[in-house]
Design a protein around this motif. Structure first.
Motif, PDB file in Angstrom:
ATOM      1  N   ARG A   1      38.669  32.031  20.310  1.00  0.00           N
ATOM      2  CA  ARG A   1      39.178  30.743  19.657  1.00  0.00           C
ATOM      3  C   ARG A   1      40.885  31.093  19.413  1.00  0.00           C
ATOM      4  O   ARG A   1      41.451  30.487  18.535  1.00  0.00           O
ATOM      5  CB  ARG A   1      38.623  30.598  18.541  1.00  0.00           C
ATOM      6  CG  ARG A   1      37.388  30.119  18.644  1.00  0.00           C
ATOM      7  CD  ARG A   1      36.398  30.287  17.357  1.00  0.00           C
ATOM      8  NE  ARG A   1      36.991  29.780  16.046  1.00  0.00           N
ATOM      9  CZ  ARG A   1      36.845  30.312  14.933  1.00  0.00           C
ATOM     10  NH1 ARG A   1      35.912  31.034  14.681  1.00  0.00           N
ATOM     11  NH2 ARG A   1      37.392  29.476  13.882  1.00  0.00           N
ATOM     12  N   CYS A   2      41.389  32.292  19.970  1.00  0.00           N
ATOM     13  CA  CYS A   2      42.673  32.492  19.418  1.00  0.00           C
ATOM     14  C   CYS A   2      43.539  32.884  20.882  1.00  0.00           C
ATOM     15  O   CYS A   2      43.048  33.519  21.704  1.00  0.00           O
ATOM     16  CB  CYS A   2      42.586  33.737  18.547  1.00  0.00           C
ATOM     17  SG  CYS A   2      44.438  34.184  17.979  1.00  0.00           S
ATOM     18  N   ALA A   3      44.662  32.249  20.700  1.00  0.00           N
ATOM     19  CA  ALA A   3      45.740  32.721  21.849  1.00  0.00           C
ATOM     20  C   ALA A   3      46.853  33.704  21.354  1.00  0.00           C
ATOM     21  O   ALA A   3      46.996  33.687  19.955  1.00  0.00           O
ATOM     22  CB  ALA A   3      46.579  31.487  22.389  1.00  0.00           C
ATOM     23  N   PHE A   4      47.361  34.484  21.928  1.00  0.00           N
ATOM     24  CA  PHE A   4      48.054  35.874  21.557  1.00  0.00           C
ATOM     25  C   PHE A   4      49.640  35.594  22.237  1.00  0.00           C
ATOM     26  O   PHE A   4      49.614  35.508  23.733  1.00  0.00           O
ATOM     27  CB  PHE A   4      47.530  36.956  21.981  1.00  0.00           C
ATOM     28  CG  PHE A   4      45.983  37.335  21.311  1.00  0.00           C
ATOM     29  CD1 PHE A   4      46.143  37.796  19.868  1.00  0.00           C
ATOM     30  CD2 PHE A   4      45.051  36.719  22.136  1.00  0.00           C
ATOM     31  CE1 PHE A   4      44.759  37.968  19.350  1.00  0.00           C
ATOM     32  CE2 PHE A   4      43.745  37.020  21.251  1.00  0.00           C
ATOM     33  CZ  PHE A   4      43.699  37.547  19.831  1.00  0.00           C
ATOM     34  N   ARG A   5      50.740  35.520  21.647  1.00  0.00           N
ATOM     35  CA  ARG A   5      51.910  35.266  22.195  1.00  0.00           C
ATOM     36  C   ARG A   5      53.041  36.674  21.599  1.00  0.00           C
ATOM     37  O   ARG A   5      52.953  36.932  20.409  1.00  0.00           O
ATOM     38  CB  ARG A   5      52.569  34.105  21.906  1.00  0.00           C
ATOM     39  CG  ARG A   5      53.984  33.690  22.371  1.00  0.00           C
ATOM     40  CD  ARG A   5      54.105  32.487  21.958  1.00  0.00           C
ATOM     41  NE  ARG A   5      53.336  31.413  22.954  1.00  0.00           N
ATOM     42  CZ  ARG A   5      53.700  29.981  22.844  1.00  0.00           C
ATOM     43  NH1 ARG A   5      54.683  29.594  22.421  1.00  0.00           N
ATOM     44  NH2 ARG A   5      52.686  29.490  23.392  1.00  0.00           N
ATOM     45  N   ALA A   6      53.411  37.327  22.627  1.00  0.00           N
ATOM     46  CA  ALA A   6      54.392  38.356  22.552  1.00  0.00           C
ATOM     47  C   ALA A   6      55.821  37.661  22.188  1.00  0.00           C
ATOM     48  O   ALA A   6      56.157  37.179  23.023  1.00  0.00           O
ATOM     49  CB  ALA A   6      54.277  39.473  23.403  1.00  0.00           C
ATOM     50  N   GLY A   7      56.282  38.064  21.282  1.00  0.00           N
ATOM     51  CA  GLY A   7      57.774  37.526  21.119  1.00  0.00           C
ATOM     52  C   GLY A   7      58.268  37.784  19.687  1.00  0.00           C
ATOM     53  O   GLY A   7      57.767  38.484  18.754  1.00  0.00           O
ATOM     54  N   ASP A   8      59.545  37.055  19.225  1.00  0.00           N
ATOM     55  CA  ASP A   8      60.117  37.099  18.186  1.00  0.00           C
ATOM     56  C   ASP A   8      59.985  35.892  17.388  1.00  0.00           C
ATOM     57  O   ASP A   8      59.575  34.756  17.672  1.00  0.00           O
ATOM     58  CB  ASP A   8      61.598  37.541  18.349  1.00  0.00           C
ATOM     59  CG  ASP A   8      62.157  38.254  17.084  1.00  0.00           C
ATOM     60  OD1 ASP A   8      61.609  38.118  15.988  1.00  0.00           O
ATOM     61  OD2 ASP A   8      63.311  38.975  17.451  1.00  0.00           O
ATOM     62  N   PHE A   9      60.720  35.771  16.083  1.00  0.00           N
ATOM     63  CA  PHE A   9      60.690  34.351  15.414  1.00  0.00           C
ATOM     64  C   PHE A   9      61.456  33.139  16.069  1.00  0.00           C
ATOM     65  O   PHE A   9      61.009  32.205  15.955  1.00  0.00           O
ATOM     66  CB  PHE A   9      61.516  34.750  14.130  1.00  0.00           C
ATOM     67  CG  PHE A   9      60.973  35.619  13.336  1.00  0.00           C
ATOM     68  CD1 PHE A   9      59.609  35.457  12.763  1.00  0.00           C
ATOM     69  CD2 PHE A   9      61.560  36.928  12.953  1.00  0.00           C
ATOM     70  CE1 PHE A   9      59.162  36.334  11.695  1.00  0.00           C
ATOM     71  CE2 PHE A   9      61.164  37.879  12.117  1.00  0.00           C
ATOM     72  CZ  PHE A   9      59.935  37.636  11.722  1.00  0.00           C
ATOM     73  N   ALA A  10      62.335  33.400  17.268  1.00  0.00           N
ATOM     74  CA  ALA A  10      62.754  32.312  18.080  1.00  0.00           C
ATOM     75  C   ALA A  10      61.662  31.683  19.080  1.00  0.00           C
ATOM     76  O   ALA A  10      61.746  30.834  19.509  1.00  0.00           O
ATOM     77  CB  ALA A  10      63.968  32.949  18.621  1.00  0.00           C
ATOM     78  N   ASP A  11      60.602  32.494  19.091  1.00  0.00           N
ATOM     79  CA  ASP A  11      59.261  31.970  19.887  1.00  0.00           C
ATOM     80  C   ASP A  11      58.309  31.427  19.263  1.00  0.00           C
ATOM     81  O   ASP A  11      57.023  31.179  19.697  1.00  0.00           O
ATOM     82  CB  ASP A  11      58.866  33.263  20.717  1.00  0.00           C
ATOM     83  CG  ASP A  11      60.004  33.880  21.367  1.00  0.00           C
ATOM     84  OD1 ASP A  11      60.876  33.246  22.189  1.00  0.00           O
ATOM     85  OD2 ASP A  11      60.094  35.099  21.246  1.00  0.00           O
ATOM     86  N   VAL A  12      58.417  30.840  18.016  1.00  0.00           N
ATOM     87  CA  VAL A  12      57.410  30.335  16.967  1.00  0.00           C
ATOM     88  C   VAL A  12      56.981  29.099  17.991  1.00  0.00           C
ATOM     89  O   VAL A  12      57.555  28.246  18.543  1.00  0.00           O
ATOM     90  CB  VAL A  12      57.683  29.653  15.920  1.00  0.00           C
ATOM     91  CG1 VAL A  12      56.855  28.896  15.077  1.00  0.00           C
ATOM     92  CG2 VAL A  12      58.377  30.860  14.892  1.00  0.00           C
TER      93      VAL A  12
END
Length: 567
Positions: free
Chosen positions: A445-456
């Motif tokens: 039920r969850c997606a995971f995204r690697a990134g910084d605050f600019a990638d919200v």
């Protein structure tokens, strides 16, 4: 107010049961461990257990009466003003005494031994919207006014001095007192020794009559001893941090039992330590309440059990973090105060995020320590914004920004089976969160995204920022909030979880963490009005805030001008 009333009623009922079940002969040795023989007989001969006291916080006299009735208490008289407690509260919380309505009642109870005693009920009236909730919360936690009392029978100055000497011989220290001309009675207060088993830290000795000459010596000893002792305890706080950290580091709690004691020699063999040195550590930890010493050795307490590795709600990672890297960097606090440079960066040559990310073990410990603060998350999944999102026809998405190892998001998904989640974090943390949520059964039920605050990610229904903004200065916070605002649809909610500095300067964990953030992270804690200004600068509006345990708050924001009726 229902929860508040229920909690105060429960505390009052516990006090009533205590007064009924205890008697002078059994209570005195609990208060003063080691008291026995002639000294115990002397105390029993000259004083008797008369009452236990506590402070409650009704919204008015009607609620106070309901509370008393719920505990089987009948107060014959109307509440009378309690000037002494009112002045103590005013001094402790920096309020005008005139703004505090404190009363006292003394309903009678009959003990199991047939003796008639009283429950001394102090009541600070806390009307809805009065702003006194912070005082109530602080006093419920610290229990400053809770005490047990003994009344001296047939007193004279020689007897009083002897009673005070016996109290001192068994570890009780002078803690104030006074003469009440309206009742013609003299009160001697004592702080119970650290080893007390009675559950009360304050003891009152009430003497009918005017004994201010004996009281003067008692108060002088209190004045002379207390500042130095208090300062000494404060200055040795580093010892406490290290004792708890070493206790956790050596996995001593894992080798101990809550139900029965263990011999020091056996325990030392199990953990690989010197018995004598381990005994010294355990005796210190017994003063802190982490262990208890008995005839069969040392037993782990519920407090100490929180330092077990892998236990539910374990705070072991916090002990290792506060006793490790952050302990080292706090030695540079003077450098931070003098120059403005973060002590952690001065010591380690880089900010703590980069430093921890460079060391896999430290990175894992940091993520675990953040998750260990989960006690403040417990009410978050029940927040109205999350409940409303969960009721959406097609479900909804919760976006956890800088969500660490997924502790908070996992709690939200567990509470709301219709919700799906997105977790945004640095690459190493994303993988830890993926493993954690997969193991918990929420990974699908969850997606995971690697990134910084600019990638919200855009399109979420509820966005979470948990203990993120306090890491940064105002300008960086505005940037983070602007990234959130750009990603948020008009109907979305932003829930910011932080400790909030009290506006009135009252005692709070937020004040302690403000110092920690300045020294170790380069961030700060803020007042609610300060957060509201940051929200406004990013095109958001503070809708409301909800208190959490450990002095945390949920700050609920939406896009400025967006209706709030949906939650």
């Amino acid at each position: 107010m229902i929860t508040t009333l229920s909690g105060d009623t429960s505390r009052l009922r516990t006090t009533v049961d205590f007064v009924k079940e205890q008697d002078t002969v059994t209570l005195l040795p609990l208060l003063l461990p080691g008291l026995d023989g002639p000294e115990l007989r002397a105390l029993v001969e000259h004083c008797h257990f008369s009452h236990a006291a506590l402070l409650v916080f009704p919204s008015g006299e009607g609620e106070l009466r309901t509370m008393l009735t719920g505990c089987g208490l009948v107060a014959a008289e109307r509440p009378q003003p309690s000037v002494v407690v009112r002045e103590r509260l005013a001094l402790r919380h920096r309020r005008r005494a005139a703004d505090l309505d404190v009363s006292i009642l003394r309903p009678e109870v009959v003990g199991l031994d047939g003796a008639r005693r009283t429950v001394e009920v102090f009541a600070l009236t806390v009307p809805e919207g009065s702003g006194l909730d912070t005082i109530a919360a602080h006093e419920r936690e610290r229990q400053h006014e809770a005490h047990v009392a003994f009344q001296v029978t047939a007193p004279d100055p020689l007897v009083l001095r002897g009673l005070c000497a016996v109290f001192a011989r068994f570890g009780a220290t002078p803690d104030g007192g006074g003469y009440n001309p309206h009742e013609n009675g003299t009160v001697f207060y004592f702080a119970a020794p650290d080893e007390t088993k009675a559950g009360y830290r304050r003891v009152e000795l009430y003497v009918p009559g005017d004994y201010r000459d004996v009281l003067a010596a008692h108060l002088e000893e209190h004045r002379v001893r207390q500042p130095a002792e208090t300062l000494l305890r404060l200055m040795t706080g580093a010892w406490t941090t290290q004792a708890l950290a070493v206790f956790a580091q050596l996995r001593v709690p894992d080798a101990m039992d809550i139900e029965r004691g263990v011999d020091v020699d056996v325990l030392a063999h199990d953990i690989g330590a010197r018995p004598r040195n381990l005994a010294t550590l355990l005796r210190y930890l017994a003063m802190l309440g982490a262990v208890e010493e008995g005839r069969d050795g040392f037993r782990l307490t519920e407090l100490g059990a929180l330092l077990r590795a892998g236990a539910a709600g374990s705070m072991r990672p916090l002990a290792l973090m506060y006793g490790g890297p952050f302990y080292q960097s706090f030695a540079g606090l003077a450098h931070t105060v003098r120059t403005g440079q973060v002590a952690f960066e001065h010591l380690f040559g880089e900010n703590h995020f980069d430093h921890f990310a460079r060391d896999p073990e430290l990175a894992a410990l940091f993520d675990q320590s953040m998750a260990a603060g989960s006690a403040m998350f417990d009410p978050v999944p029940a927040h109205p914004a999350l409940a409303a999102a969960a009721e959406a026809p097609a479900g909804a998405t919760v976006v956890d920004i800088a969500g660490g190892n997924g502790e908070l998001l996992g709690r939200v998904l567990a509470a709301h089976p219709r919700l799906s989640g997105v977790l945004l974090e640095r690459p190493h943390a994303v993988e830890a969160a993926r493993r954690r949520l997969d193991e918990a059964g929420y990974g699908m039920r969850c997606a995971f995204r690697a990134g910084d605050f600019a990638d919200v990610p855009a399109g979420g229904n509820v966005y979470l920022l948990s203990r993120v903004l306090h890491d940064w200065d105002d300008e960086r916070c505005r940037d983070i909030l602007r990234h959130c605002a750009r990603a948020m649809p008009d109907h979305a909610d932003l829930l910011v979880i932080e400790r909030v500095l009290p506006a009135d300067g009252s005692a709070s964990l937020a004040t302690a963490w403000d110092l920690h953030m300045m020294c170790n992270v380069g961030g700060r804690e803020r007042r609610a009005a300060h957060y509201a200004r940051l929200f406004a600068d990013a095109g958001l509006a503070l809708v409301d805030r909800t208190p959490l345990p450990l002095d945390g708050h949920v700050l609920h924001a939406r896009k400025a001008g967006t209706p709030t009726s949906s939650v």
